[in-house]
Motif scaffolding. Sequence first.
Motif, PDB file in Angstrom:
ATOM      1  N   SER A  14     116.519  16.961 -62.812  1.00  0.00           N
ATOM      2  CA  SER A  14     115.733  16.052 -64.173  1.00  0.00           C
ATOM      3  C   SER A  14     117.100  16.384 -64.335  1.00  0.00           C
ATOM      4  O   SER A  14     118.404  17.008 -64.411  1.00  0.00           O
ATOM      5  CB  SER A  14     115.048  16.832 -64.843  1.00  0.00           C
ATOM      6  OG  SER A  14     115.381  17.324 -65.932  1.00  0.00           O
ATOM      7  N   SER A  16     117.814  15.789 -67.685  1.00  0.00           N
ATOM      8  CA  SER A  16     117.868  17.249 -68.894  1.00  0.00           C
ATOM      9  C   SER A  16     118.109  17.864 -68.605  1.00  0.00           C
ATOM     10  O   SER A  16     117.682  19.524 -68.884  1.00  0.00           O
ATOM     11  CB  SER A  16     117.118  16.558 -69.598  1.00  0.00           C
ATOM     12  OG  SER A  16     115.352  16.966 -69.522  1.00  0.00           O
ATOM     13  N   ALA A  19     120.371  20.670 -69.902  1.00  0.00           N
ATOM     14  CA  ALA A  19     120.409  20.283 -71.380  1.00  0.00           C
ATOM     15  C   ALA A  19     119.251  21.043 -71.696  1.00  0.00           C
ATOM     16  O   ALA A  19     119.026  22.086 -72.522  1.00  0.00           O
ATOM     17  CB  ALA A  19     119.994  19.170 -72.499  1.00  0.00           C
ATOM     18  N   ASP A  20     118.324  21.461 -71.234  1.00  0.00           N
ATOM     19  CA  ASP A  20     117.470  21.877 -70.881  1.00  0.00           C
ATOM     20  C   ASP A  20     117.685  23.580 -71.242  1.00  0.00           C
ATOM     21  O   ASP A  20     116.755  24.530 -71.853  1.00  0.00           O
ATOM     22  CB  ASP A  20     115.511  21.971 -69.902  1.00  0.00           C
ATOM     23  CG  ASP A  20     115.376  20.714 -70.419  1.00  0.00           C
ATOM     24  OD1 ASP A  20     115.430  19.690 -71.259  1.00  0.00           O
ATOM     25  OD2 ASP A  20     114.402  19.749 -69.316  1.00  0.00           O
ATOM     26  N   ASN A  23     119.300  24.642 -73.771  1.00  0.00           N
ATOM     27  CA  ASN A  23     118.819  25.057 -76.066  1.00  0.00           C
ATOM     28  C   ASN A  23     117.822  25.784 -75.110  1.00  0.00           C
ATOM     29  O   ASN A  23     117.108  26.587 -76.187  1.00  0.00           O
ATOM     30  CB  ASN A  23     117.508  23.437 -75.165  1.00  0.00           C
ATOM     31  CG  ASN A  23     118.061  21.996 -75.724  1.00  0.00           C
ATOM     32  OD1 ASN A  23     119.062  22.325 -76.292  1.00  0.00           O
ATOM     33  ND2 ASN A  23     117.843  20.935 -75.539  1.00  0.00           N
TER      34      ASN A  23
END
Length: 140
Positions: A14, A16, A19-20, A23
């Motif tokens: 994906s 993101s 970033a996932d 995070n």
Amino acid sequence: MPLITVSYTSSRQSPSLKADIANAVSELTARILHKDPKVTAIIVKSVEAGDWFAGGKSLAEQNLSSYWIDIHVTEGTNTKDEKAAYLAAMFKRMAEILGPLHPETYLHVDEVKGDAYGFGGLTQERRYIAGKLDVSLAAA
């Protein structure tokens, strides 16, 4: 102030995903190891499943995901129980993000001496001393 390197492989893709991962790592590091996210650096690197081997077979062949997390913290700032909870919580969260994980998935907490580790040009030892003396970092 930790420096965290995350290498991972997953069939899930994906825009993101990195970033996932960053995070999740930041949130768990703050909540369990009590590290300030404002001074936490995270490097996230993807590795092809065909280039990652565990148990003699590539993870592509096994249709499994994995990660290697290496976190540097100042020695003595976390208990054994905190580190164990961090490892367990990270395994659970990363499985949610990456998919089924190979059992040979690793997290290493490197405890580094405060006089040999730091950021912004100052060691953690200097920051500790400045805090105890209630003086500016420059004065320490």
